[in-house]
Design a protein around this motif. Structure first.
Motif, short mmCIF file in Angstrom:
data_model
loop_
_atom_site.label_atom_id
_atom_site.label_comp_id
_atom_site.label_asym_id
_atom_site.label_seq_id
_atom_site.Cartn_x
_atom_site.Cartn_y
_atom_site.Cartn_z
N ASN A 348 0.83 -1.22 0.00
CA ASN A 348 0.00 0.00 0.00
C ASN A 348 0.85 1.25 0.00
OD1 ASN A 348 -2.48 -1.19 -0.07
ND2 ASN A 348 -2.74 -1.23 2.15
N ASP A 349 1.88 1.26 0.83
CA ASP A 349 2.75 2.44 0.89
C ASP A 349 3.49 2.66 -0.42
OD1 ASP A 349 1.86 2.91 3.38
OD2 ASP A 349 3.73 2.48 4.44
N ALA A 350 3.93 1.56 -1.03
CA ALA A 350 4.63 1.67 -2.32
C ALA A 350 3.71 2.31 -3.36
CB ALA A 350 5.08 0.30 -2.79
N ASP A 351 2.44 1.89 -3.35
CA ASP A 351 1.49 2.48 -4.30
C ASP A 351 1.23 3.95 -4.00
OD1 ASP A 351 1.18 0.24 -5.84
OD2 ASP A 351 -0.58 -0.50 -4.75
N LEU A 352 1.12 4.29 -2.72
CA LEU A 352 0.87 5.69 -2.36
C LEU A 352 2.03 6.59 -2.78
CD1 LEU A 352 -0.65 5.42 1.24
CD2 LEU A 352 -1.76 6.42 -0.76
N ILE A 353 3.25 6.14 -2.51
CA ILE A 353 4.44 6.97 -2.76
C ILE A 353 4.74 7.09 -4.25
CG2 ILE A 353 6.94 7.06 -2.39
CD1 ILE A 353 6.33 5.89 0.47
N GLY A 354 4.47 6.02 -5.00
CA GLY A 354 4.47 6.13 -6.46
C GLY A 354 5.81 6.10 -7.17
N CYS A 355 6.81 5.42 -6.62
CA CYS A 355 8.06 5.26 -7.38
C CYS A 355 7.77 4.37 -8.60
CB CYS A 355 9.13 4.60 -6.51
SG CYS A 355 9.53 5.56 -5.05
N PRO A 356 8.50 4.55 -9.69
CA PRO A 356 8.15 3.85 -10.93
C PRO A 356 8.25 2.32 -10.85
CG PRO A 356 9.78 5.56 -11.34
CD PRO A 356 9.59 5.51 -9.87
N THR A 357 9.15 1.81 -10.01
CA THR A 357 9.32 0.36 -9.94
C THR A 357 9.34 -0.11 -8.48
OG1 THR A 357 10.69 0.46 -11.92
CG2 THR A 357 10.78 -1.58 -10.66
N ARG A 358 8.66 -1.22 -8.23
CA ARG A 358 8.71 -1.83 -6.90
C ARG A 358 9.45 -3.16 -7.01
NH1 ARG A 358 3.16 -3.80 -5.04
NH2 ARG A 358 3.94 -5.81 -5.80
N ILE A 359 10.40 -3.37 -6.10
CA ILE A 359 11.07 -4.68 -6.06
C ILE A 359 10.74 -5.33 -4.73
CG2 ILE A 359 13.30 -5.87 -5.99
CD1 ILE A 359 14.45 -3.60 -7.68
N THR A 360 10.25 -6.56 -4.79
CA THR A 360 9.86 -7.28 -3.58
C THR A 360 10.80 -8.47 -3.36
OG1 THR A 360 7.59 -6.66 -4.04
CG2 THR A 360 7.92 -8.36 -2.37
N VAL A 361 11.43 -8.47 -2.21
CA VAL A 361 12.35 -9.55 -1.86
C VAL A 361 11.63 -10.47 -0.88
CG1 VAL A 361 14.62 -10.12 -0.89
CG2 VAL A 361 14.28 -7.96 -2.15
N GLY A 362 11.24 -11.65 -1.37
CA GLY A 362 10.47 -12.59 -0.54
C GLY A 362 11.13 -13.96 -0.54
N GLU A 363 10.80 -14.71 0.50
CA GLU A 363 11.47 -15.98 0.72
C GLU A 363 11.35 -16.96 -0.45
OE1 GLU A 363 11.44 -17.72 4.84
OE2 GLU A 363 10.08 -19.10 3.83
N LYS A 364 10.11 -17.12 -0.93
CA LYS A 364 9.85 -18.13 -1.95
C LYS A 364 10.70 -17.90 -3.22
CE LYS A 364 6.02 -19.77 -4.74
NZ LYS A 364 5.42 -18.75 -5.60
N ASN A 365 10.70 -16.67 -3.69
CA ASN A 365 11.44 -16.36 -4.91
C ASN A 365 12.96 -16.36 -4.66
OD1 ASN A 365 9.14 -16.08 -6.52
ND2 ASN A 365 8.83 -13.99 -5.74
N LEU A 366 13.35 -15.92 -3.46
CA LEU A 366 14.79 -15.89 -3.14
C LEU A 366 15.41 -17.27 -3.26
CD1 LEU A 366 15.55 -13.60 -0.06
CD2 LEU A 366 16.36 -13.37 -2.41
#
Ligand SMILES: [Zn+2]
Length: 395
Positions: A348-366
């Motif tokens: 939610n905060d990422a969407d509010l702040i509005g930077c062009p790209t979001r990178i998510t570091v999560g266990e499953k993909n790591l």
């Protein structure tokens, strides 16, 4: 930079004093307080804009619906503090008080003899036009001032249907103030029934439409009387004939004769003097969706919003920190959300702040050596190998 260093506080609700949508999103995104104070995230955004402003293509990179002339750049918005005349056909743009327009002469007719008429209680253009059953265009509006520099009595005539532009008058004669009743009487005029005919020691200016407007009704310089059929040059002499009136919505454009619009706007720049606070507002007003801000790449406070999803098994935060350092070393500006918050809060905060790209570091993909990449304006995630991340972001 890290989320906590900037002390970002996003808001769940729009502020109750929301003047515009852009203001609302800036408050919700933690860029500013509802009292209009810029917060550290807002300063970061402004600093980036300041760097960008040295480029000649600055405004085109911001993708704003601006209107501009050679000196000034404006952002049209209903709450704007500047009134601007704009032609949507040719792009003509000017502050209202100095805007030009194509004036349409009312009628061509033979000059008729002056006729003095009784006009009781007709000391306004409105009442005069009603009483004589003539359109306001057939009357001459008189305005009397005193020039500050030398106390010269100044008499201005514009057509009855038009308004004097004080800015245009000031350009011609310098500073002035309203004439006092003593000064009006001394010149030979009568307030409410004044005309330039027969005045003593007056500097007479007429709008350039007056010589093309024959047989105007003007004051007789005597209470309750007016003169029909007054004509400049024949009945009085004007020292200055110039454009003295205000342009209005619907007037014809001087360049292309299309109808002019009157719009409210905020000033974004005067030559190279930029109003960065207003530019930030304009960006927020223009670039948002139902979830928050969607800044264009060049205008965002950071290129990337990097977040880890806290988990028990793996230290995703440490891995995200590595990625944070790697991106920064590659010259990518990153906002690292390393808080111990649930993924949903961070999304939610990422969407509010509005930077062009979001990178998510999560266990499953790591576990597969990957992270999730999501452009702010798109709804699809892509998985990217960590070693390809810089290349992917810089695309
Ligand atoms: Zn035009």
């Amino acid at each position: 930079m890290k989320y906590r260093d900037l002390q970002i506080q996003t808001q769940r609700e729009f502020p109750s004093n929301m003047r515009t949508e852009g203001f609302g999103w800036l408050v919700r995104g933690g860029y500013m307080t509802r009292e209009n104070e810029i917060l550290p995230l807002g300063n970061q955004a402004i600093m980036r804009l300041q760097t960008l402003a040295s480029q000649p293509s600055f405004f085109s990179q911001l993708a704003l619906p601006i209107i501009a002339n050679q000196q000034e750049t404006f952002f049209p918005i209903t709450t704007g503090s500047v009134e601007v005349i704009h032609c949507s056909s040719c792009g003509y743009t000017s502050r209202k008080e100095i805007a030009q327009f194509k004036k349409m002469p009312f009628s061509k007719e033979e000059q008729l003899p002056v006729e003095k008429v009784l006009t009781p209680d007709c000391n306004t253009i409105e009442s005069l036009a009603n009483f004589l059953s003539v359109p306001k265009e057939k009357t001459a509006k008189a305005l009397m001032f005193t020039r500050v520099a030398d106390n010269k009595f100044v008499f201005v005539v514009v057509r009855g249907d038009m308004q004097l532009s004080e800015a245009k008058l000031k350009k011609l004669i310098g500073d002035f103030r309203l004439a006092t009743s003593e000064e009006i009487i001394k010149s030979g005029a009568a307030a409410g029934y004044a005309s330039p005919i027969g005045l003593k020691d007056a500097l007479i200016l007429v709008d350039d439409l007056i010589p093309e407007s024959p047989n105007l009704v003007a004051g007789a310089n005597e209470a309750d009387y007016h003169l029909k059929n007054t004509n400049v040059s024949r009945d009085y002499t004007a020292e200055i004939v110039a454009d003295l009136v205000m342009a209005n919505e619907g007037d014809a454009c001087l360049n292309c004769e299309s109808k002019l619009d009157l719009v409210n706007a905020e000033l974004l720049a005067e030559e190279n003097d930029y109003q960065f606070g207003n530019i930030l507002y304009a960006l927020a007003e223009t670039h948002n969706d139902e979830k928050g801000l969607t800044f264009p790449k060049e205008a965002a406070p950071f290129d990337v919003y990097l977040m880890n999803v806290p988990s028990k098994e793996m230290d995703t935060r440490a891995k995200a920190e590595e990625i944070y350092n790697m991106l920064q070393d590659a010259g990518v500006s990153v906002l690292f959300d390393d808080r111990d918050e649930r993924a949903g809060v961070k999304f939610n905060d990422a969407d509010l702040i509005g930077c062009p790209t979001r990178i998510t570091v999560g266990e499953k993909n790591l576990k597969e050596g990957m992270v999730e990449l999501r452009p702010r304006k798109e709804k699809v995630n892509t998985l990217v190998r960590i070693e390809n991340l810089v290349e992917e972001i810089k695309k």
